[in-house]
Design a protein around this motif. Structure first.
Motif, mmCIF file in Angstrom:
data_model
loop_
_atom_site.group_PDB
_atom_site.id
_atom_site.type_symbol
_atom_site.label_atom_id
_atom_site.label_comp_id
_atom_site.label_asym_id
_atom_site.label_seq_id
_atom_site.Cartn_x
_atom_site.Cartn_y
_atom_site.Cartn_z
ATOM 1 N N ASP A 1 13.463 -98.248 22.994
ATOM 2 C CA ASP A 1 12.421 -97.248 23.192
ATOM 3 C C ASP A 1 11.182 -97.643 22.393
ATOM 4 O O ASP A 1 11.201 -98.625 21.639
ATOM 5 C CB ASP A 1 12.937 -95.856 22.804
ATOM 6 C CG ASP A 1 13.378 -95.776 21.348
ATOM 7 O OD1 ASP A 1 12.970 -96.635 20.520
ATOM 8 O OD2 ASP A 1 14.146 -94.854 21.018
ATOM 9 N N PRO A 2 10.073 -96.899 22.532
ATOM 10 C CA PRO A 2 8.838 -97.300 21.845
ATOM 11 C C PRO A 2 8.996 -97.437 20.334
ATOM 12 O O PRO A 2 8.423 -98.360 19.730
ATOM 13 C CB PRO A 2 7.858 -96.176 22.206
ATOM 14 C CG PRO A 2 8.326 -95.695 23.544
ATOM 15 C CD PRO A 2 9.823 -95.782 23.487
ATOM 16 N N GLU A 3 9.760 -96.549 19.700
ATOM 17 C CA GLU A 3 9.937 -96.624 18.242
ATOM 18 C C GLU A 3 10.676 -97.897 17.845
ATOM 19 O O GLU A 3 10.304 -98.583 16.886
ATOM 20 C CB GLU A 3 10.706 -95.395 17.748
ATOM 21 C CG GLU A 3 10.856 -95.346 16.237
ATOM 22 C CD GLU A 3 11.581 -94.095 15.771
ATOM 23 O OE1 GLU A 3 11.822 -93.974 14.553
ATOM 24 O OE2 GLU A 3 11.901 -93.230 16.605
ATOM 25 N N THR A 4 11.727 -98.233 18.588
ATOM 26 C CA THR A 4 12.491 -99.449 18.296
ATOM 27 C C THR A 4 11.649 -100.691 18.541
ATOM 28 O O THR A 4 11.666 -101.647 17.750
ATOM 29 C CB THR A 4 13.762 -99.503 19.163
ATOM 30 O OG1 THR A 4 14.505 -98.302 18.981
ATOM 31 C CG2 THR A 4 14.636 -100.689 18.783
ATOM 32 N N ILE A 5 10.897 -100.681 19.632
ATOM 33 C CA ILE A 5 10.020 -101.808 19.927
ATOM 34 C C ILE A 5 8.999 -101.997 18.817
ATOM 35 O O ILE A 5 8.733 -103.132 18.383
ATOM 36 C CB ILE A 5 9.310 -101.606 21.280
ATOM 37 C CG1 ILE A 5 10.306 -101.817 22.429
ATOM 38 C CG2 ILE A 5 8.119 -102.555 21.430
ATOM 39 C CD1 ILE A 5 9.735 -101.563 23.808
ATOM 40 N N SER A 6 8.424 -100.917 18.330
ATOM 41 C CA SER A 6 7.422 -100.995 17.263
ATOM 42 C C SER A 6 7.997 -101.673 16.023
ATOM 43 O O SER A 6 7.337 -102.505 15.383
ATOM 44 C CB SER A 6 6.913 -99.591 16.921
ATOM 45 O OG SER A 6 5.982 -99.646 15.860
ATOM 46 N N HIS A 7 9.242 -101.329 15.688
ATOM 47 C CA HIS A 7 9.904 -101.920 14.517
ATOM 48 C C HIS A 7 10.052 -103.432 14.684
ATOM 49 O O HIS A 7 9.670 -104.211 13.797
ATOM 50 C CB HIS A 7 11.283 -101.273 14.323
ATOM 51 C CG HIS A 7 12.172 -102.027 13.389
ATOM 52 N ND1 HIS A 7 12.003 -102.011 12.027
ATOM 53 C CD2 HIS A 7 13.244 -102.844 13.639
ATOM 54 C CE1 HIS A 7 12.920 -102.784 11.458
ATOM 55 N NE2 HIS A 7 13.682 -103.296 12.414
ATOM 56 N N HIS B 1 8.876 -99.717 27.288
ATOM 57 C CA HIS B 1 10.318 -99.865 27.087
ATOM 58 C C HIS B 1 10.755 -101.290 27.438
ATOM 59 O O HIS B 1 10.073 -102.009 28.167
ATOM 60 C CB HIS B 1 11.101 -98.870 27.951
ATOM 61 C CG HIS B 1 10.819 -97.439 27.629
ATOM 62 N ND1 HIS B 1 9.726 -96.766 28.141
ATOM 63 C CD2 HIS B 1 11.486 -96.559 26.834
ATOM 64 C CE1 HIS B 1 9.732 -95.525 27.677
ATOM 65 N NE2 HIS B 1 10.786 -95.371 26.886
ATOM 66 N N ALA B 2 11.924 -101.652 26.926
ATOM 67 C CA ALA B 2 12.526 -102.948 27.245
ATOM 68 C C ALA B 2 14.036 -102.762 27.323
ATOM 69 O O ALA B 2 14.610 -101.888 26.660
ATOM 70 C CB ALA B 2 12.158 -103.992 26.196
ATOM 71 N N MET B 3 14.667 -103.597 28.138
ATOM 72 C CA MET B 3 16.109 -103.486 28.360
ATOM 73 C C MET B 3 16.761 -104.866 28.294
ATOM 74 O O MET B 3 16.266 -105.824 28.893
ATOM 75 C CB MET B 3 16.370 -102.851 29.730
ATOM 76 C CG MET B 3 17.853 -102.633 30.055
ATOM 77 S SD MET B 3 18.597 -104.014 30.947
ATOM 78 C CE MET B 3 17.965 -103.725 32.597
ATOM 79 N N LEU B 4 17.837 -104.947 27.546
ATOM 80 C CA LEU B 4 18.634 -106.170 27.453
ATOM 81 C C LEU B 4 20.015 -105.884 28.016
ATOM 82 O O LEU B 4 20.706 -104.976 27.550
ATOM 83 C CB LEU B 4 18.742 -106.618 25.997
ATOM 84 C CG LEU B 4 19.716 -107.764 25.687
ATOM 85 C CD1 LEU B 4 19.270 -109.043 26.376
ATOM 86 C CD2 LEU B 4 19.824 -107.972 24.183
ATOM 87 N N ALA B 5 20.416 -106.640 29.039
ATOM 88 C CA ALA B 5 21.748 -106.501 29.620
ATOM 89 C C ALA B 5 22.542 -107.763 29.321
ATOM 90 O O ALA B 5 22.073 -108.875 29.597
ATOM 91 C CB ALA B 5 21.654 -106.276 31.124
ATOM 92 N N ILE B 6 23.724 -107.590 28.747
ATOM 93 C CA ILE B 6 24.575 -108.722 28.379
ATOM 94 C C ILE B 6 25.830 -108.702 29.236
ATOM 95 O O ILE B 6 26.642 -107.777 29.158
ATOM 96 C CB ILE B 6 24.945 -108.680 26.888
ATOM 97 C CG1 ILE B 6 23.676 -108.666 26.023
ATOM 98 C CG2 ILE B 6 25.829 -109.876 26.526
ATOM 99 C CD1 ILE B 6 23.931 -108.626 24.534
ATOM 100 N N ALA B 7 25.986 -109.728 30.075
ATOM 101 C CA ALA B 7 27.151 -109.837 30.956
ATOM 102 C C ALA B 7 28.355 -110.351 30.171
ATOM 103 O O ALA B 7 28.238 -111.324 29.418
ATOM 104 C CB ALA B 7 26.836 -110.779 32.113
ATOM 105 N N ILE B 8 29.508 -109.699 30.376
ATOM 106 C CA ILE B 8 30.737 -110.035 29.655
ATOM 107 C C ILE B 8 31.881 -110.107 30.671
ATOM 108 O O ILE B 8 32.039 -109.179 31.477
ATOM 109 C CB ILE B 8 31.064 -108.970 28.582
ATOM 110 C CG1 ILE B 8 29.850 -108.712 27.697
ATOM 111 C CG2 ILE B 8 32.263 -109.389 27.732
ATOM 112 C CD1 ILE B 8 29.919 -107.422 26.914
ATOM 113 N N PRO B 9 32.669 -111.166 30.678
ATOM 114 C CA PRO B 9 33.755 -111.270 31.660
ATOM 115 C C PRO B 9 34.728 -110.093 31.578
ATOM 116 O O PRO B 9 35.070 -109.636 30.476
ATOM 117 C CB PRO B 9 34.464 -112.574 31.274
ATOM 118 C CG PRO B 9 33.455 -113.346 30.500
ATOM 119 C CD PRO B 9 32.608 -112.328 29.795
ATOM 120 N N ASP B 10 35.116 -109.593 32.749
ATOM 121 C CA ASP B 10 36.134 -108.540 32.865
ATOM 122 C C ASP B 10 35.719 -107.226 32.216
ATOM 123 O O ASP B 10 36.568 -106.395 31.880
ATOM 124 C CB ASP B 10 37.482 -108.995 32.270
ATOM 125 C CG ASP B 10 37.969 -110.292 32.896
ATOM 126 O OD1 ASP B 10 37.880 -110.408 34.130
ATOM 127 O OD2 ASP B 10 38.411 -111.180 32.146
#
Length: 232
Positions: free
Chosen positions: A204-210, A186-195
């Protein structure tokens, strides 16, 4: 941020630039292009046209100012996240604080930190990069990446090349640390946004495979344009 699993070794690497491109050189002298260099060199015509239209619309001077400010806030936020994950005190400058406050709740769900800001090499495919973090998020081992934005992305389809960057690091971590029984799914991307609470995109594995398939094609394209397939 407990660490039941052992920390992964940090590999030494030197970052060098040549003809506007970034490379990482390992301790044996192998030089591999960075993930961002490959992504920039293999942008689609549509991506290049969209960038050119934006630069034309706002003007080159304003485009440069926006890009520079975004880079500085991203670097500043990364620095605070790194300090937090290493158990050090966080002292935020004013321009970084809104992004820090956004992403802090995500970091509180990160445990078993094994690697922070580590350079990884994929010798089979021919690329390298610096990963933000290998840890567990909400109990699941994964690759973690931190970004900043002034507005929500809302959908993975609006992330441009971020997912490709994420899976590139994911693949390099699994390749680099396979002798340490690392096999992230698995992999996770966190995007910080003000306020706002940070946006979290979970691959997930299927998305990563794509995206992994697409990333391999971009790497192959990069090496073809240099005159041949990479041979590590």
């Amino acid at each position: 941020m407990s660490s039941a699993l052992p920390r992964l070794p940090v590999y030494r690497a030197k970052s060098v630039r040549q003809n506007g491109r970034q490379y990482y050189v390992d301790d044996r002298g192998y030089r591999l292009p960075s993930v961002s260099t490959i992504l920039n060199a293999t942008r689609s015509p549509e991506q290049r046209e969209a960038l050119a239209r934006w630069q034309q619309r706002v003007g080159m001077e304003e485009a440069t100012r926006i890009t520079t400010a975004a880079s500085r806030r991203g670097t500043g936020t990364h620095k605070q996240v790194e300090r937090y994950l290493q158990g050090e005190g966080v002292v935020c400058p004013d321009n970084v604080r809104p992004y820090w406050e956004s992403i802090k709740p995500v970091l509180q769900a990160v445990e078993d930190v094994r690697l922070v800001e580590g350079t990884v090499f994929h010798y089979d495919l021919g690329y390298a990069g610096k990963v933000d973090c290998v840890a567990s998020y909400q109990g699941t081992p994964c690759l973690c990446e931190w970004k900043t934005s002034d507005r929500p992305k809302q959908s993975i389809d609006h992330l441009n090349d971020y997912p490709l960057q994420l899976v590139a690091y994911w693949g390099a971590v699994n390749h680099c640390y396979r002798d340490h029984h690392v096999n992230l799914e698995h992999a996770m991307l966190a995007i910080a946004i003000p306020d706002m609470p940070a946006e979290v995109f979970w691959l997930d594995p299927e998305t990563i495979s794509h995206y992994w398939q697409e990333w391999q094609e971009r790497v192959a394209m990069f090496w073809r344009r240099l005159g041949g397939r990479f041979s590590g």
